[in-house]
Write an enzyme that holds these catalytic residues in place. Structure first.
Site, PDB file in Angstrom:
ATOM      1  N   GLY A 152      60.137  17.889  33.990  1.00 44.97           N
ATOM      2  CA  GLY A 152      59.086  17.862  33.051  1.00 44.97           C
ATOM      3  C   GLY A 152      59.254  17.968  31.400  1.00 44.97           C
ATOM      4  CB  SER A 195      50.441  28.497  28.521  1.00 42.66           C
ATOM      5  OG  SER A 195      49.577  27.525  29.139  1.00 42.66           O
ATOM      6  CE1 TYR A 220      53.179  29.161  33.821  1.00 44.79           C
ATOM      7  CE2 TYR A 220      50.987  28.904  33.299  1.00 44.79           C
ATOM      8  CZ  TYR A 220      52.135  28.336  33.064  1.00 44.79           C
ATOM      9  OH  TYR A 220      52.323  27.450  32.158  1.00 44.79           O
ATOM     10  N   GLY A 262      65.477  25.044  31.705  1.00 42.35           N
ATOM     11  CA  GLY A 262      64.786  24.225  32.405  1.00 42.35           C
ATOM     12  C   GLY A 262      64.645  22.900  31.931  1.00 42.35           C
ATOM     13  CB  ALA A 263      66.837  20.639  30.357  1.00 43.11           C
TER      14      ALA A 263
HETATM   15  P1  NDP Z   1      58.389  22.143  35.440  1.00 42.28           P
HETATM   16  O1  NDP Z   1      57.956  22.571  36.735  1.00 42.28           O
HETATM   17  O2  NDP Z   1      58.450  20.320  35.695  1.00 42.28           O
HETATM   18  O3  NDP Z   1      59.719  22.440  34.724  1.00 42.28           O
HETATM   19  C1  NDP Z   1      60.013  23.780  34.988  1.00 42.28           C
HETATM   20  C2  NDP Z   1      61.397  24.285  34.684  1.00 42.28           C
HETATM   21  O4  NDP Z   1      61.832  25.379  34.787  1.00 42.28           O
HETATM   22  C3  NDP Z   1      62.217  23.147  35.753  1.00 42.28           C
HETATM   23  O5  NDP Z   1      63.268  22.566  35.227  1.00 42.28           O
HETATM   24  C4  NDP Z   1      62.714  24.362  36.557  1.00 42.28           C
HETATM   25  O6  NDP Z   1      63.847  24.056  37.292  1.00 42.28           O
HETATM   26  C5  NDP Z   1      62.902  25.509  35.791  1.00 42.28           C
HETATM   27  N1  NDP Z   1      62.974  26.772  36.233  1.00 42.28           N
HETATM   28  C6  NDP Z   1      62.124  27.301  37.035  1.00 42.28           C
HETATM   29  N2  NDP Z   1      62.776  28.486  37.556  1.00 42.28           N
HETATM   30  C7  NDP Z   1      63.879  28.545  36.814  1.00 42.28           C
HETATM   31  C8  NDP Z   1      65.027  29.806  37.013  1.00 42.28           C
HETATM   32  N3  NDP Z   1      64.746  30.670  37.693  1.00 42.28           N
HETATM   33  N4  NDP Z   1      66.150  29.510  36.198  1.00 42.28           N
HETATM   34  C9  NDP Z   1      65.999  28.435  35.592  1.00 42.28           C
HETATM   35  N5  NDP Z   1      65.175  27.386  35.453  1.00 42.28           N
HETATM   36  C10 NDP Z   1      64.128  27.552  36.078  1.00 42.28           C
HETATM   37  O7  NDP Z   1      56.999  22.525  34.463  1.00 42.28           O
HETATM   38  P2  NDP Z   1      56.699  21.925  33.057  1.00 42.28           P
HETATM   39  O8  NDP Z   1      57.593  21.084  32.529  1.00 42.28           O
HETATM   40  O9  NDP Z   1      55.560  21.789  32.995  1.00 42.28           O
HETATM   41  O10 NDP Z   1      56.943  23.499  32.515  1.00 42.28           O
HETATM   42  C11 NDP Z   1      57.695  23.742  31.172  1.00 42.28           C
HETATM   43  C12 NDP Z   1      56.946  24.582  30.306  1.00 42.28           C
HETATM   44  O11 NDP Z   1      55.892  24.205  29.847  1.00 42.28           O
HETATM   45  C13 NDP Z   1      56.585  26.200  30.964  1.00 42.28           C
HETATM   46  O12 NDP Z   1      56.863  27.037  30.061  1.00 42.28           O
HETATM   47  C14 NDP Z   1      55.352  25.937  31.060  1.00 42.28           C
HETATM   48  O13 NDP Z   1      54.604  27.332  31.036  1.00 42.28           O
HETATM   49  C15 NDP Z   1      54.787  25.028  29.855  1.00 42.28           C
HETATM   50  N6  NDP Z   1      53.656  24.659  29.910  1.00 42.28           N
HETATM   51  C16 NDP Z   1      53.157  23.466  30.703  1.00 42.28           C
HETATM   52  C17 NDP Z   1      52.092  23.052  30.683  1.00 42.28           C
HETATM   53  C18 NDP Z   1      51.703  22.017  31.804  1.00 42.28           C
HETATM   54  O14 NDP Z   1      50.411  21.558  31.631  1.00 42.28           O
HETATM   55  N7  NDP Z   1      52.687  21.469  32.363  1.00 42.28           N
HETATM   56  C19 NDP Z   1      51.042  23.394  29.889  1.00 42.28           C
HETATM   57  C20 NDP Z   1      51.448  24.297  28.704  1.00 42.28           C
HETATM   58  C21 NDP Z   1      52.623  24.961  28.843  1.00 42.28           C
HETATM   59  P3  NDP Z   1      64.190  23.108  38.649  1.00 42.28           P
HETATM   60  O15 NDP Z   1      64.052  21.880  38.367  1.00 42.28           O
HETATM   61  O16 NDP Z   1      65.421  23.630  39.245  1.00 42.28           O
HETATM   62  O17 NDP Z   1      62.780  23.416  39.347  1.00 42.28           O
END
Ligand code: NDP
Length: 315
Positions: free
Chosen positions: A13, A142, A190, A9-10
């Site tokens: 975010g 989280s 989630y 998921g790079a």
């Molecule tokens: P984003 O939605 O910005 O990033 C999530 C990433 O996961 C995206 O790159 C997305 O891909 C990818 N993704 C989703 N589904 C799939 C899949 N089926 N296969 C491959 N990749 C997938 O969210 P965040 O950056 O906030 O989240 C990143 C992590 O941080 C998560 O584990 C979240 O639980 C954790 N987190 C976030 C917090 C927050 O406040 N935001 C707080 C605590 C933890 P695509 O770009 O294609 O959609």
């Protein structure tokens, strides 16, 4: 030479910010494991990550075939694997009905937990072969899955119950699409998936740290209220959530700062402890935090591990 680090998921975010932070050190080649190749390529370019520091490989965690294919593709690249970061996640707080992965698992737990569970179990074999001195397997946790915190007590709370829904296949057919067998709730699914992530990290530590020397860790990077994670939320929430986190809870952290934190867990020489759950205080200093009772329940961790093995076809 450079270390090799896979980040799932790079493409946005936290994952993207982490890839950027690692690339900027010049010490890492980042494998961006993403479901949308074009989006990932655009994201890497606009973040200014130098071409020689990353490779994009396709991974859709919502399909176990795709997970296996990704592992094959990575192996064919001939690179060693030094650090794996399980970061990708979906969050579907407003969904009225469950959605499902290719194999028919509820989508949040299927993607965030089961997809990463299979990925990390398979890639462990590759990590064992690497001679990198500080190998790490990191799963992003989280606070929302942690009922010993204020944020973790906002309903619906995480609760895996007796795991009857997970044992039943999490498909809504046999029993329920929720781990505890209850009625579907996207926000809870989630949080449950994040509890599974933290339990998995500890079970990895107990089963495999001594034998492999790999440090297994989890973290809560802070509330990154601006990421795409909240894209499915109602518009009013998306408008008010960032200022709420900034001024009221003061838990707000920028994507840039959160990326630096996760990059520390990847490569900082002081964050090598296996089995640790890392957090940061208001001065951005890291410390080892406590997990909630459920997220540190060893018996539950063992059960989640064993049921998950069956669901992903490892047992
Ligand atoms: P984003 O939605 O910005 O990033 C999530 C990433 O996961 C995206 O790159 C997305 O891909 C990818 N993704 C989703 N589904 C799939 C899949 N089926 N296969 C491959 N990749 C997938 O969210 P965040 O950056 O906030 O989240 C990143 C992590 O941080 C998560 O584990 C979240 O639980 C954790 N987190 C976030 C917090 C927050 O406040 N935001 C707080 C605590 C933890 P695509 O770009 O294609 O959609």
């Amino acid at each position: 030479g450079q270390g090799t680090c896979i980040v799932t998921g790079a493409s946005s975010g936290l994952g993207l910010a982490t890839a950027k932070a690692l690339a900027e050190t010049g010490k890492w080649h980042i494998i961006m494991a993403c479901r949308n190749f074009l989006k990932a390529e655009r994201a890497a370019k606009s973040a200014g990550i130098a071409k020689e520091n990353y490779t994009i490989m396709h991974l859709d965690l919502a399909s176990l075939d795709s997970v296996r294919q990704f592992v094959d593709t990575f192996r064919r690249s001939g690179r060693p694997l030094d650090v794996l970061v399980c970061n990708a996640a979906v969050y579907l707080p407003t969904a009225k009905e469950p959605a499902f992965t290719a194999e028919g698992f509820e989508l949040s737990v299927g993607t965030n937990h089961l997809g990463h569970f299979l990925l990390s179990r398979l890639l462990l074999e590759d990590m064992k072969k690497s001679d990198y001195p500080s190998k790490r397997l990191i799963i992003v946790g989280s606070i929302t899955g942690n009922t010993n915190t204020l944020a973790g007590n906002v309903p619906p709370k995480a609760n895996l119950g007796d795991l009857r829904g997970l044992s039943g296949g999490l498909n809504g057919l046999n029993r329920s699409a929720m781990i505890d067998g209850g009625v579907f709730d996207g926000a809870k699914a989630y949080k449950d998936s994040k509890v599974c992530n933290m339990l998995t990290m500890q079970e990895f530590h107990r089963r495999l740290h001594e034998e492999t020397g790999i440090a297994f860790a989890s973290l809560y990077p802070g509330c990154i209220a601006t990421t795409g994670l909240f894209r499915e939320h109602i518009p009013l929430f998306r408008l008010l959530f960032p200022p709420f986190q900034k001024y009221i809870t003061k838990g707000f952290v920028s994507e840039h700062e959160a990326g630096k934190r996760l990059a520390q867990v990847v490569s900082d020489p002081s964050l090598t402890k296996s089995g640790a759950y890392w957090s940061w205080n208001k001065h951005s200093a890291s410390f080892q935090n406590q997990l909630s009772q459920e997220a540190s329940d060893a018996e539950k961790a063992r059960k989640v591990w064993e049921i998950s093995e069956k669901l992903v076809g490892l047992a």
